[in-house]
Write an enzyme that holds these catalytic residues in place. Structure first.
Site, short mmCIF file in Angstrom:
data_model
loop_
_atom_site.label_atom_id
_atom_site.label_comp_id
_atom_site.label_asym_id
_atom_site.label_seq_id
_atom_site.Cartn_x
_atom_site.Cartn_y
_atom_site.Cartn_z
N LYS A 9 23.70 7.35 62.07
CA LYS A 9 23.65 8.72 62.57
C LYS A 9 24.86 9.52 62.07
O LYS A 9 25.81 8.96 61.52
CB LYS A 9 23.60 8.69 64.11
CG LYS A 9 22.41 7.89 64.68
CD LYS A 9 22.37 7.98 66.20
CE LYS A 9 21.38 6.99 66.79
NZ LYS A 9 21.25 7.14 68.26
N TYR A 49 12.39 11.69 67.57
CA TYR A 49 12.73 11.47 68.98
C TYR A 49 11.67 12.05 69.92
O TYR A 49 12.00 12.38 71.07
CB TYR A 49 14.10 12.08 69.27
CG TYR A 49 15.26 11.21 68.78
CD1 TYR A 49 15.40 9.89 69.19
CD2 TYR A 49 16.23 11.73 67.92
CE1 TYR A 49 16.45 9.09 68.76
CE2 TYR A 49 17.30 10.93 67.47
CZ TYR A 49 17.40 9.62 67.91
OH TYR A 49 18.45 8.83 67.48
N ARG A 102 27.74 -1.03 68.61
CA ARG A 102 28.12 0.02 69.56
C ARG A 102 29.29 -0.44 70.42
O ARG A 102 30.17 0.35 70.77
CB ARG A 102 26.91 0.40 70.41
CG ARG A 102 25.84 1.16 69.61
CD ARG A 102 24.51 1.14 70.30
NE ARG A 102 23.51 1.98 69.65
CZ ARG A 102 22.24 2.04 70.01
NH1 ARG A 102 21.81 1.31 71.05
NH2 ARG A 102 21.39 2.82 69.38
N ASN A 112 26.24 7.00 69.40
CA ASN A 112 26.27 5.54 69.37
C ASN A 112 25.95 4.97 67.99
O ASN A 112 25.47 3.86 67.86
CB ASN A 112 25.34 4.98 70.46
CG ASN A 112 23.92 5.47 70.29
OD1 ASN A 112 23.60 6.11 69.30
ND2 ASN A 112 23.06 5.16 71.23
N HIS A 115 20.71 3.95 64.90
CA HIS A 115 19.38 3.78 65.50
C HIS A 115 18.71 2.56 64.90
O HIS A 115 18.85 2.31 63.70
CB HIS A 115 18.51 5.02 65.23
CG HIS A 115 17.05 4.79 65.52
ND1 HIS A 115 16.53 4.91 66.79
CD2 HIS A 115 16.02 4.39 64.72
CE1 HIS A 115 15.23 4.62 66.76
NE2 HIS A 115 14.90 4.31 65.51
N GLU A 126 8.02 4.94 62.34
CA GLU A 126 9.27 5.52 61.87
C GLU A 126 9.44 5.35 60.35
O GLU A 126 9.92 6.25 59.67
CB GLU A 126 10.45 4.89 62.62
CG GLU A 126 10.47 5.30 64.09
CD GLU A 126 11.49 4.54 64.94
OE1 GLU A 126 12.23 3.69 64.38
OE2 GLU A 126 11.55 4.79 66.15
P1 IDP Z 1 18.23 3.49 71.77
O1 IDP Z 1 18.76 4.30 70.60
O2 IDP Z 1 19.23 2.47 72.23
O3 IDP Z 1 16.85 2.95 71.54
P2 IDP Z 1 16.98 5.52 73.51
O4 IDP Z 1 16.91 5.41 75.00
O5 IDP Z 1 15.72 5.38 72.72
O6 IDP Z 1 18.12 4.50 73.02
O7 IDP Z 1 17.62 6.95 73.20
C1 IDP Z 1 17.64 7.46 71.88
C2 IDP Z 1 19.00 8.07 71.62
O8 IDP Z 1 19.18 9.20 72.45
C3 IDP Z 1 20.19 7.15 71.94
O9 IDP Z 1 20.48 6.24 70.90
C4 IDP Z 1 21.28 8.17 72.16
O10 IDP Z 1 21.83 8.64 70.92
C5 IDP Z 1 20.54 9.30 72.85
N1 IDP Z 1 20.57 9.22 74.31
C6 IDP Z 1 19.89 8.36 75.11
N2 IDP Z 1 20.14 8.60 76.41
C7 IDP Z 1 21.02 9.64 76.44
C8 IDP Z 1 21.66 10.36 77.50
O11 IDP Z 1 21.48 10.08 78.70
N3 IDP Z 1 22.51 11.36 77.12
C9 IDP Z 1 22.73 11.69 75.83
N4 IDP Z 1 22.13 11.05 74.80
C10 IDP Z 1 21.30 10.03 75.11
#
Ligand code: IDP
Length: 151
Positions: A9, A49, A102, A112, A115, A126
């Site tokens: 990212k 997303y 992470r 983080n 992805h 994807e």
């Molecule tokens: P993942 O990347 O670990 O699969 P997901 O829940 O699919 O996590 O969320 C996608 C991305 O959205 C996360 O990697 C993160 O960058 C962002 N994200 C998820 N939850 C939050 C939040 O509560 N606040 C801000 N960004 C979030």
């Protein structure tokens, strides 16, 4: 063999951690099947997303993923989807275990770094969203027999 999509990212690229993260995946034994650096537009970010549309963090997440170039790739290997997910660690860098990407490099829920697809269905969707068929390359890596045992 399974394929999975990774996105380094914008925070990862801006912090010049792309090489270090790709090196971890290579050292694990995953094969790079595709790799490119691109500037993501909002339409692509929103499609990627889509499952988070409507959530409070969605607009900020699209601002983030379009805020600078990303390196997007396809990795292949035995159980590549779960292997990459466990290498990434928990979504929130604050909670991610040390030793994970992470856990070692992020202290943020949004920023983080990387992805990774979360299921075979997501990986298929994807990879098709980010790459044209000819951009995903089939080849045998030297010494593959020392990494893969066919099990
Ligand atoms: P993942 O990347 O670990 O699969 P997901 O829940 O699919 O996590 O969320 C996608 C991305 O959205 C996360 O990697 C993160 O960058 C962002 N994200 C998820 N939850 C939050 C939040 O509560 N606040 C801000 N960004 C979030």
């Amino acid at each position: 063999m399974q394929k999975t999509l990774i996105i380094l990212k914008p925070d990862c690229v801006q912090r010049r951690l792309a090489g270090e993260i790709i090196a971890r995946f290579e050292a694990k034994g995953l094969r790079i099947a595709a790799l490119k650096l691109i500037q993501v537009d909002r339409a692509l970010g929103e499609k990627h997303y889509a499952e988070h549309a409507g959530k409070p963090f969605f607009e900020g997440l699209i601002d983030f993923i379009t805020g600078g170039p990303v390196v997007v790739g396809v990795l292949e290997g035995n159980e590549a989807i779960s292997v990459v997910r466990s290498m990434l660690g928990a979504t929130n860098g604050v909670a991610a275990a040390p030793g994970t990407i992470r856990g070692d490099f992020s202290i943020s829920k949004q920023n983080n770094l990387v992805h990774g697809s979360d299921s075979p269905e997501s990986a298929t969707r994807e990879i098709a969203l980010w790459f044209k068929p000819g951009e995903v390359v089939d080849y045998t890596v030297a010494g593959a027999q020392w990494v893969f045992d066919g099990a």
